[in-house]
Design a protein around this motif. Structure first.
Motif, PDB file in Angstrom:
ATOM      1  N   ALA A  43     109.198 127.608  46.751  1.00 52.92           N
ATOM      2  CA  ALA A  43     108.326 128.421  47.591  1.00 52.92           C
ATOM      3  C   ALA A  43     108.476 128.005  49.048  1.00 52.92           C
ATOM      4  CB  ALA A  43     106.876 128.278  47.148  1.00 52.92           C
ATOM      5  N   LEU A  44     108.230 128.958  49.940  1.00 50.52           N
ATOM      6  CA  LEU A  44     108.353 128.756  51.380  1.00 50.52           C
ATOM      7  C   LEU A  44     107.084 129.216  52.082  1.00 50.52           C
ATOM      8  CD1 LEU A  44     111.896 130.356  51.760  1.00 50.52           C
ATOM      9  CD2 LEU A  44     111.421 127.910  51.758  1.00 50.52           C
ATOM     10  N   GLU A  45     106.802 128.592  53.215  1.00 53.84           N
ATOM     11  CA  GLU A  45     105.696 129.029  54.078  1.00 53.84           C
ATOM     12  C   GLU A  45     106.037 128.591  55.489  1.00 53.84           C
ATOM     13  OE1 GLU A  45     102.188 130.966  54.910  1.00 53.84           O
ATOM     14  OE2 GLU A  45     102.675 130.510  52.823  1.00 53.84           O
ATOM     15  N   GLY A  46     106.655 129.492  56.273  1.00 43.59           N
ATOM     16  CA  GLY A  46     107.057 129.090  57.605  1.00 43.59           C
ATOM     17  C   GLY A  46     107.798 130.178  58.349  1.00 43.59           C
ATOM     18  N   SER A  47     108.452 129.794  59.437  1.00 41.97           N
ATOM     19  CA  SER A  47     109.177 130.742  60.278  1.00 41.97           C
ATOM     20  C   SER A  47     110.676 130.578  60.079  1.00 41.97           C
ATOM     21  CB  SER A  47     108.827 130.537  61.751  1.00 41.97           C
ATOM     22  OG  SER A  47     109.208 129.239  62.181  1.00 41.97           O
ATOM     23  N   PHE A  48     111.414 131.657  60.287  1.00 47.61           N
ATOM     24  CA  PHE A  48     112.862 131.625  60.117  1.00 47.61           C
ATOM     25  C   PHE A  48     113.553 132.407  61.223  1.00 47.61           C
ATOM     26  CE2 PHE A  48     111.444 135.422  57.932  1.00 47.61           C
ATOM     27  CZ  PHE A  48     112.367 136.369  58.309  1.00 47.61           C
ATOM     28  N   ASP A  49     114.817 132.072  61.444  1.00 49.19           N
ATOM     29  CA  ASP A  49     115.648 132.778  62.418  1.00 49.19           C
ATOM     30  C   ASP A  49     117.085 132.729  61.889  1.00 49.19           C
ATOM     31  OD1 ASP A  49     117.025 133.823  64.598  1.00 49.19           O
ATOM     32  OD2 ASP A  49     115.730 132.820  66.065  1.00 49.19           O
ATOM     33  N   ILE A  50     117.654 133.883  61.606  1.00 49.97           N
ATOM     34  CA  ILE A  50     118.985 133.971  61.009  1.00 49.97           C
ATOM     35  C   ILE A  50     119.833 134.931  61.843  1.00 49.97           C
ATOM     36  CG2 ILE A  50     120.306 134.604  58.943  1.00 49.97           C
ATOM     37  CD1 ILE A  50     117.713 134.182  57.339  1.00 49.97           C
ATOM     38  N   SER A  51     121.084 134.561  62.095  1.00 51.54           N
ATOM     39  CA  SER A  51     121.995 135.471  62.794  1.00 51.54           C
ATOM     40  C   SER A  51     123.408 135.273  62.262  1.00 51.54           C
ATOM     41  CB  SER A  51     121.961 135.233  64.307  1.00 51.54           C
ATOM     42  OG  SER A  51     122.373 133.924  64.616  1.00 51.54           O
ATOM     43  N   SER A  52     124.166 136.374  62.210  1.00 46.70           N
ATOM     44  CA  SER A  52     125.550 136.302  61.738  1.00 46.70           C
ATOM     45  C   SER A  52     126.300 137.556  62.152  1.00 46.70           C
ATOM     46  CB  SER A  52     125.590 136.178  60.209  1.00 46.70           C
ATOM     47  OG  SER A  52     126.932 136.211  59.735  1.00 46.70           O
ATOM     48  N   ASP A  53     127.596 137.399  62.403  1.00 45.23           N
ATOM     49  CA  ASP A  53     128.480 138.542  62.587  1.00 45.23           C
ATOM     50  C   ASP A  53     129.599 138.501  61.552  1.00 45.23           C
ATOM     51  OD1 ASP A  53     129.988 136.449  63.521  1.00 45.23           O
ATOM     52  OD2 ASP A  53     130.296 137.267  65.533  1.00 45.23           O
TER      53      ASP A  53
END
Length: 202
Positions: A43-53
């Motif tokens: 389980a997760l509880e938090g913020s995320f930031d994902i980037s890809s090309d």
């Protein structure tokens, strides 16, 4: 890879533990800051930031065949907050954008996998040639969409994945043959229907 875990013992004993993860590779970047629980169902509880090309390379590495040519989708950026077990995640996107020479799309809002896959919030979509967009999906449509030319869409969506209600603030199609402008609602249940204003010039 940069990894911080407040308690290794807590993490290995299925307790909720604060964690920070930062990963940078040739395939993309990922950052997570929040709580992590490594139980039978993580389980997760938090913020995320994902980037890809490199979407095509990522799916190939994962052994997943999406059935479409992801090399045409360009770059992807997603950031926001996540909560819940992996099979019932709630994803609240501050930003979810896709950009390529072929098309651009964005979504900001909720994707709730704990309630029969629910969508809620704003979206945009823009493409220079609808025929080219449909070609990468591999779908065999009974009509050729290239003559429809450009499309520019903005609105909001709410409901389950298989029965959404879509409200268009604008849906503009433009080509040398025909121009169409629609604003209003499209709904899928109990049967497909439209309610709004439509204008068309040929």
């Amino acid at each position: 890879l940069d990894l911080y875990v407040a308690s290794i013992n807590g993490l290995t004993s299925a307790e909720t533990t604060a964690a920070k993860i930062a990963l940078e590779t040739d395939l993309g970047e990922l950052a997570y800051d929040g709580d992590l629980t490594l139980s039978d169902l993580p389980a997760l509880e938090g913020s995320f930031d994902i980037s890809s090309d490199q979407l095509a390379a990522i799916t190939k590495l994962a052994g997943f065949d999406p059935g479409v040519d992801l090399t045409q989708f360009g770059s992807l950026r997603a950031r926001g907050n996540v909560s819940g077990a992996l099979d019932q995640l709630q994803l609240n996107f501050d930003e979810f954008t896709q950009k390529s020479d072929l098309m651009e799309a964005s979504y900001a809002g909720l994707i709730d996998l704990s309630r029969t896959d629910t969508l809620k919030r704003q979206f945009t979509f823009k493409a220079g040639n609808m025929g080219n967009v449909m070609n990468i999906t591999g779908l065999d449509l009974p009509i050729e969409l290239s003559p429809l030319g450009q499309i520019d869409v903005a609105g909001s969506v709410e409901g389950a994945f298989d029965s959404p209600r879509i409200n268009f603030s604008r849906l503009i199609q433009s080509s040398d043959l025909i121009k169409t402008d629609y604003s209003g609602e499209i709904f899928m249940t109990p049967e497909f229907g439209m309610r709004g204003q439509l204008s068309s010039n040929i």
